[in-house]
Structure formats: C-alpha cells, structure tokens
Write a protein that holds these residues in place. Sequence first.
Motif, PDB file in Angstrom:
ATOM      1  N   ARG A   9      -2.382   1.709   8.750  1.00 29.62           N
ATOM      2  CA  ARG A   9      -3.100   0.501   7.840  1.00 29.62           C
ATOM      3  C   ARG A   9      -3.816  -0.116   7.745  1.00 29.62           C
ATOM      4  O   ARG A   9      -4.548   0.526   8.787  1.00 29.62           O
ATOM      5  N   TYR A  11      -7.895  -1.415   7.866  1.00 30.62           N
ATOM      6  CA  TYR A  11      -8.425  -2.963   7.533  1.00 30.62           C
ATOM      7  C   TYR A  11      -8.128  -3.963   7.090  1.00 30.62           C
ATOM      8  O   TYR A  11      -8.920  -3.142   5.209  1.00 30.62           O
ATOM      9  N   ALA A  13      -5.966  -4.984   4.735  1.00 28.79           N
ATOM     10  CA  ALA A  13      -4.751  -5.179   3.887  1.00 28.79           C
ATOM     11  C   ALA A  13      -3.810  -6.777   4.492  1.00 28.79           C
ATOM     12  O   ALA A  13      -4.012  -6.231   5.433  1.00 28.79           O
ATOM     13  N   ASP A  14      -3.794  -6.932   3.424  1.00 30.73           N
ATOM     14  CA  ASP A  14      -2.849  -8.300   3.679  1.00 30.73           C
ATOM     15  C   ASP A  14      -1.350  -7.336   4.821  1.00 30.73           C
ATOM     16  O   ASP A  14      -0.748  -6.970   4.359  1.00 30.73           O
ATOM     17  N   HIS A  15      -1.846  -8.640   5.751  1.00 30.72           N
ATOM     18  CA  HIS A  15      -0.210  -8.206   6.495  1.00 30.72           C
ATOM     19  C   HIS A  15       0.868  -8.692   5.575  1.00 30.72           C
ATOM     20  O   HIS A  15       2.149  -7.962   5.886  1.00 30.72           O
ATOM     21  N   GLU A  16       1.280  -9.367   4.595  1.00 30.48           N
ATOM     22  CA  GLU A  16       2.461  -9.123   3.566  1.00 30.48           C
ATOM     23  C   GLU A  16       2.335  -8.295   1.938  1.00 30.48           C
ATOM     24  O   GLU A  16       3.616  -8.177   1.455  1.00 30.48           O
ATOM     25  N   ASP A  17       1.234  -7.546   2.484  1.00 28.33           N
ATOM     26  CA  ASP A  17       0.878  -6.616   1.663  1.00 28.33           C
ATOM     27  C   ASP A  17       2.613  -4.620   2.144  1.00 28.33           C
ATOM     28  O   ASP A  17       2.676  -4.801   2.839  1.00 28.33           O
ATOM     29  N   ASP A  19       2.305  -2.198   0.955  1.00 26.30           N
ATOM     30  CA  ASP A  19       2.334  -0.476   0.868  1.00 26.30           C
ATOM     31  C   ASP A  19       0.763  -1.201   1.717  1.00 26.30           C
ATOM     32  O   ASP A  19      -0.284  -0.925   1.008  1.00 26.30           O
ATOM     33  N   PRO A  20       0.597  -1.242   3.174  1.00 25.13           N
ATOM     34  CA  PRO A  20      -0.551  -1.560   3.608  1.00 25.13           C
ATOM     35  C   PRO A  20      -1.225  -0.388   4.280  1.00 25.13           C
ATOM     36  O   PRO A  20      -2.580  -0.561   4.406  1.00 25.13           O
ATOM     37  N   ARG A  23      -5.018   4.697   0.433  1.00 28.37           N
ATOM     38  CA  ARG A  23      -4.788   4.778  -0.927  1.00 28.37           C
ATOM     39  C   ARG A  23      -5.378   6.590  -1.625  1.00 28.37           C
ATOM     40  O   ARG A  23      -6.787   6.494  -0.476  1.00 28.37           O
TER      41      ARG A  23
END
Length: 90
Positions: A9, A11, A13-17, A19-20, A23
């Motif tokens: 993951r 740092y 990134a939204d917890h609800e994403d 695909d955290p 990229r």
Amino acid sequence: MDERMLRRRVYGADHEDPDPGPRPGRVYGELVGGPLDGLLLDITGWSGSRLAEEVRLPTEIGRYGPGGRTHYRRRSGGGTERWDWTGDSP
C-alpha cells in the motif's frame, strides 16, 4: 517493480481505494520501522537534496496520535529503496 512491492500500500492512499498499491512509472521507497512500517512512499521526481532530508509524515497512528508526525530518513548507502524510522513528533 518487483512482485513484493506491487502488493504494498502507498502512504496517503485512501483506505477505501480498491487499488491502494503502487502505480506504473512512479518511484517508491519502503518505510521501515515505526508506525508506517511496510508502506511505500512515492518519491517520484524528488531532487537529490530532497532525498537527503528527513521526511515528516502526518499520521494518526504514531506516538502523538491525531496531528502527530512520524519521521523517516533514507538509509545511507541504500539508494532510495529503504527509509528508516527516526521517531515521532507532535
């Protein structure tokens, strides 16, 4: 980017994403130790002087809770891959 990093993951990134993870085309350092251990830090485009500085990342899960920051510094001799925890501040 190796398989191990692809499952991590990033740092911030939204917890609800859904695909955290990292990229394509971005550069990441791994946070080692402290409250953000194992997260990836997006360091794409950072200058050499910026990479040499300690980063102070806002987090609610550090020693000081909401409003606190946790500090990481690039591991000497380790390129940009690993960033070691140096402590927390209010």
